[in-house]
Design a protein around this motif. Structure first.
Motif, PDB file in Angstrom:
ATOM      1  N   THR A  55       0.890  -1.286  -0.009  1.00 16.60           N
ATOM      2  CA  THR A  55      -0.027  -0.068  -0.080  1.00 16.60           C
ATOM      3  C   THR A  55       0.806   1.290   0.033  1.00 16.60           C
ATOM      4  O   THR A  55       0.445   2.117  -0.787  1.00 16.60           O
ATOM      5  N   THR A  56       2.064   1.108   0.721  1.00 16.58           N
ATOM      6  CA  THR A  56       2.933   2.302   0.799  1.00 16.58           C
ATOM      7  C   THR A  56       3.426   2.468  -0.459  1.00 16.58           C
ATOM      8  O   THR A  56       3.495   3.751  -1.210  1.00 16.58           O
ATOM      9  N   LEU A  57       3.820   1.455  -1.243  1.00 15.77           N
ATOM     10  CA  LEU A  57       4.253   1.819  -2.754  1.00 15.77           C
ATOM     11  C   LEU A  57       3.306   2.196  -3.534  1.00 15.77           C
ATOM     12  O   LEU A  57       3.336   3.030  -4.395  1.00 15.77           O
ATOM     13  N   GLY A  58       1.990   1.461  -3.639  1.00 16.71           N
ATOM     14  CA  GLY A  58       0.961   2.055  -4.409  1.00 16.71           C
ATOM     15  C   GLY A  58       0.734   3.528  -4.090  1.00 16.71           C
ATOM     16  O   GLY A  58       0.368   4.233  -5.191  1.00 16.71           O
ATOM     17  N   ARG A  59       0.817   3.874  -2.986  1.00 16.06           N
ATOM     18  CA  ARG A  59       0.360   5.349  -2.762  1.00 16.06           C
ATOM     19  C   ARG A  59       1.488   6.304  -3.549  1.00 16.06           C
ATOM     20  O   ARG A  59       1.123   7.296  -4.132  1.00 16.06           O
ATOM     21  N   ARG A  60       2.786   5.816  -3.410  1.00 11.73           N
ATOM     22  CA  ARG A  60       3.882   6.604  -3.952  1.00 11.73           C
ATOM     23  C   ARG A  60       3.690   6.740  -5.613  1.00 11.73           C
ATOM     24  O   ARG A  60       3.657   7.608  -6.243  1.00 11.73           O
ATOM     25  N   VAL A  61       3.265   5.475  -6.086  1.00  9.21           N
ATOM     26  CA  VAL A  61       2.978   5.433  -7.371  1.00  9.21           C
ATOM     27  C   VAL A  61       1.679   6.436  -7.916  1.00  9.21           C
ATOM     28  O   VAL A  61       1.795   7.042  -8.934  1.00  9.21           O
ATOM     29  N   GLU A  62       0.804   6.398  -6.952  1.00  9.38           N
ATOM     30  CA  GLU A  62      -0.441   7.329  -7.320  1.00  9.38           C
ATOM     31  C   GLU A  62      -0.177   8.471  -7.340  1.00  9.38           C
ATOM     32  O   GLU A  62      -0.583   9.602  -8.168  1.00  9.38           O
ATOM     33  N   ARG A  63       0.776   9.014  -6.388  1.00 12.77           N
ATOM     34  CA  ARG A  63       1.334  10.459  -6.586  1.00 12.77           C
ATOM     35  C   ARG A  63       1.748  10.935  -7.871  1.00 12.77           C
ATOM     36  O   ARG A  63       2.060  12.041  -8.191  1.00 12.77           O
ATOM     37  N   GLU A  64       2.745   9.777  -8.543  1.00  9.03           N
ATOM     38  CA  GLU A  64       3.535  10.050  -9.419  1.00  9.03           C
ATOM     39  C   GLU A  64       2.461  10.121 -11.000  1.00  9.03           C
ATOM     40  O   GLU A  64       3.212  10.554 -11.909  1.00  9.03           O
ATOM     41  N   GLY A  65       1.194   9.845 -10.750  1.00  6.95           N
ATOM     42  CA  GLY A  65       0.405   9.674 -11.990  1.00  6.95           C
ATOM     43  C   GLY A  65       0.405   8.368 -12.709  1.00  6.95           C
ATOM     44  O   GLY A  65       0.477   7.311 -11.906  1.00  6.95           O
ATOM     45  N   PHE A  66       0.329   8.224 -13.608  1.00  4.28           N
ATOM     46  CA  PHE A  66       0.083   7.032 -14.525  1.00  4.28           C
ATOM     47  C   PHE A  66       1.802   6.503 -14.777  1.00  4.28           C
ATOM     48  O   PHE A  66       2.097   6.928 -15.826  1.00  4.28           O
ATOM     49  N   ASP A 121      -6.647  -8.085  -5.884  1.00  2.00           N
ATOM     50  CA  ASP A 121      -5.974  -7.008  -4.983  1.00  2.00           C
ATOM     51  C   ASP A 121      -4.406  -6.696  -5.470  1.00  2.00           C
ATOM     52  O   ASP A 121      -4.146  -5.577  -5.519  1.00  2.00           O
ATOM     53  N   ARG A 122      -3.947  -7.615  -5.838  1.00  2.00           N
ATOM     54  CA  ARG A 122      -2.634  -7.537  -6.452  1.00  2.00           C
ATOM     55  C   ARG A 122      -2.599  -7.092  -7.706  1.00  2.00           C
ATOM     56  O   ARG A 122      -1.670  -6.004  -7.899  1.00  2.00           O
ATOM     57  N   VAL A 123      -3.326  -7.691  -8.692  1.00  2.00           N
ATOM     58  CA  VAL A 123      -3.453  -6.944 -10.049  1.00  2.00           C
ATOM     59  C   VAL A 123      -4.020  -5.592 -10.209  1.00  2.00           C
ATOM     60  O   VAL A 123      -3.659  -4.983 -11.262  1.00  2.00           O
ATOM     61  N   THR A 124      -4.642  -5.283  -9.257  1.00  2.00           N
ATOM     62  CA  THR A 124      -5.316  -3.684  -9.172  1.00  2.00           C
ATOM     63  C   THR A 124      -4.339  -2.884  -8.846  1.00  2.00           C
ATOM     64  O   THR A 124      -4.607  -2.027  -7.627  1.00  2.00           O
ATOM     65  N   PHE A 125      -3.100  -2.899  -9.067  1.00  5.64           N
ATOM     66  CA  PHE A 125      -2.038  -1.863  -8.712  1.00  5.64           C
ATOM     67  C   PHE A 125      -2.171  -0.502  -9.364  1.00  5.64           C
ATOM     68  O   PHE A 125      -2.844  -0.691 -10.415  1.00  5.64           O
ATOM     69  N   PRO A 126      -2.381   0.665  -8.659  1.00  6.69           N
ATOM     70  CA  PRO A 126      -2.689   1.923  -9.415  1.00  6.69           C
ATOM     71  C   PRO A 126      -1.741   2.078 -10.682  1.00  6.69           C
ATOM     72  O   PRO A 126      -0.489   1.887 -10.598  1.00  6.69           O
ATOM     73  N   GLY A 127      -2.570   2.315 -11.580  1.00  4.32           N
ATOM     74  CA  GLY A 127      -1.927   2.613 -12.909  1.00  4.32           C
ATOM     75  C   GLY A 127      -1.343   1.404 -13.840  1.00  4.32           C
ATOM     76  O   GLY A 127      -0.864   1.681 -14.743  1.00  4.32           O
ATOM     77  N   ALA A 128      -1.632   0.214 -13.282  1.00  4.39           N
ATOM     78  CA  ALA A 128      -0.872  -0.890 -13.748  1.00  4.39           C
ATOM     79  C   ALA A 128      -1.512  -1.098 -15.228  1.00  4.39           C
ATOM     80  O   ALA A 128      -0.720  -1.511 -16.354  1.00  4.39           O
ATOM     81  N   PHE A 129      -2.545  -0.609 -15.532  1.00 11.92           N
ATOM     82  CA  PHE A 129      -3.312  -1.033 -16.964  1.00 11.92           C
ATOM     83  C   PHE A 129      -3.574   0.171 -17.552  1.00 11.92           C
ATOM     84  O   PHE A 129      -4.606   0.131 -18.210  1.00 11.92           O
ATOM     85  N   ALA A 130      -3.060   1.450 -17.132  1.00  8.52           N
ATOM     86  CA  ALA A 130      -3.358   2.752 -17.942  1.00  8.52           C
ATOM     87  C   ALA A 130      -2.282   3.061 -18.641  1.00  8.52           C
ATOM     88  O   ALA A 130      -1.203   2.902 -18.431  1.00  8.52           O
ATOM     89  N   HIS A 131      -2.733   3.506 -19.919  1.00  8.90           N
ATOM     90  CA  HIS A 131      -1.839   3.850 -20.868  1.00  8.90           C
ATOM     91  C   HIS A 131      -1.129   5.327 -20.173  1.00  8.90           C
ATOM     92  O   HIS A 131      -1.914   6.148 -19.772  1.00  8.90           O
ATOM     93  N   PRO A 132       0.325   5.240 -20.276  1.00  9.12           N
ATOM     94  CA  PRO A 132       0.980   6.385 -19.660  1.00  9.12           C
ATOM     95  C   PRO A 132       0.877   7.841 -20.052  1.00  9.12           C
ATOM     96  O   PRO A 132       1.055   8.511 -19.236  1.00  9.12           O
ATOM     97  N   ASP A 133       0.360   7.902 -21.493  1.00  6.89           N
ATOM     98  CA  ASP A 133      -0.117   9.418 -22.061  1.00  6.89           C
ATOM     99  C   ASP A 133      -1.029   9.559 -21.930  1.00  6.89           C
ATOM    100  O   ASP A 133      -1.624  10.736 -21.735  1.00  6.89           O
ATOM    101  N   THR A 134      -2.427   8.734 -22.077  1.00  4.64           N
ATOM    102  CA  THR A 134      -3.571   9.019 -22.085  1.00  4.64           C
ATOM    103  C   THR A 134      -4.486   8.429 -20.805  1.00  4.64           C
ATOM    104  O   THR A 134      -5.534   9.110 -20.877  1.00  4.64           O
ATOM    105  N   GLY A 135      -3.998   7.874 -20.309  1.00  5.78           N
ATOM    106  CA  GLY A 135      -4.600   7.215 -19.122  1.00  5.78           C
ATOM    107  C   GLY A 135      -5.792   6.025 -19.443  1.00  5.78           C
ATOM    108  O   GLY A 135      -6.479   5.622 -18.510  1.00  5.78           O
TER     109      GLY A 135
END
Length: 224
Positions: A55-66, A121-135
């Motif tokens: 969860t700590t890593l996930g929140r850090r990734v969320e703050r960075e965007g996609f 829970d594991r595969v639903t990691f923040p931004g894992a399946f979002a296009h980095p440019d378009t989201g």
């Protein structure tokens, strides 16, 4: 690729969902071949539950965007976070590679098994399946066939529909990942405990019809 996931705690042929997902997989392989196929058994090879490091890593990734998965290691700050990512990345990669996912989901206490929830829970990691440019979701074209088995009946005419927490949960989760509603196929076999529950006596024909309908629909979906 077909990703075949079983979550029933019963590893034997007594498991209705295991029989049905295997039925789908055979039909799919007859049409598409046997090489592009991956089976994951969440009972024999369980996915570890999340820890605080995840969860700590996930929140850090969320703050960075996609942030695409390839860039997540640069944000890891501890051995515990590195371990969580090591457990998570193969599952994300596997799901991202799949064109079709078939999930075996018995109803446990009105919802999904804990083994499946751990994988979700594991595969639903923040931004894992979002296009980095378009989201936009990278899973928009992925088909999910959710094969559910229920000991009783929970349809609209049973008076027990409100106790079905599988269907709304799976719809909400798949929608959150960006899977299109028309690509989520819910296949249900009900009254599967008719042979052991006295209160279901006399409903054997309905149980057999429900199972036969589920099998037929899976064959049709595999051929699509």
């Amino acid at each position: 690729m077909l990703l075949h996931i079983d979550s029933s705690a019963d590893p034997t042929a007594d498991s209705v969902t295991r029989r049905l997902t295997a039925h789908f997989a055979r039909a799919w392989q007859e049409r598409h071949g046997v090489t592009d196929y991956r089976h994951r058994d969440l009972t024999t090879t369980p996915v570890p539950p999340l820890t605080g490091a995840y969860t700590t890593l996930g929140r850090r990734v969320e703050r960075e965007g996609f942030v695409p998965p390839a860039k997540v290691p640069a944000l890891v700050e501890s051995p515990a976070e590195a371990r969580e990512w090591e457990l998570t990345l193969p599952l994300i990669t596997e799901l991202a590679a799949a064109d079709t996912v078939v999930l075996g989901i018995p109803m446990y206490n009105f919802s999904v098994p804990a083994a499946l929830k751990a994988w979700i829970d594991r595969v639903t990691f923040p931004g894992a399946f979002a296009h980095p440019d378009t989201g936009e979701s990278l899973l928009a074209d992925t088909r999910v066939v959710a094969v559910m088995a229920r000991g009783g009946a929970y349809g609209p005419d049973t008076g027990r529909e409100s106790l079905d927490f599988q269907t709304p949960y799976l719809k909400a989760w798949s929608g959150r990942l960006g899977i299109r509603p028309d690509h989520l196929h819910l296949v249900v076999a009900e009254l599967t405990r008719v042979d052991v529950l006295p209160q279901l006596a006399g409903r054997e024909a309905a149980a057999a019809a429900s199972l036969a309908a589920a099998r037929a629909r899976l064959v049709a979906l595999a051929a699509a």
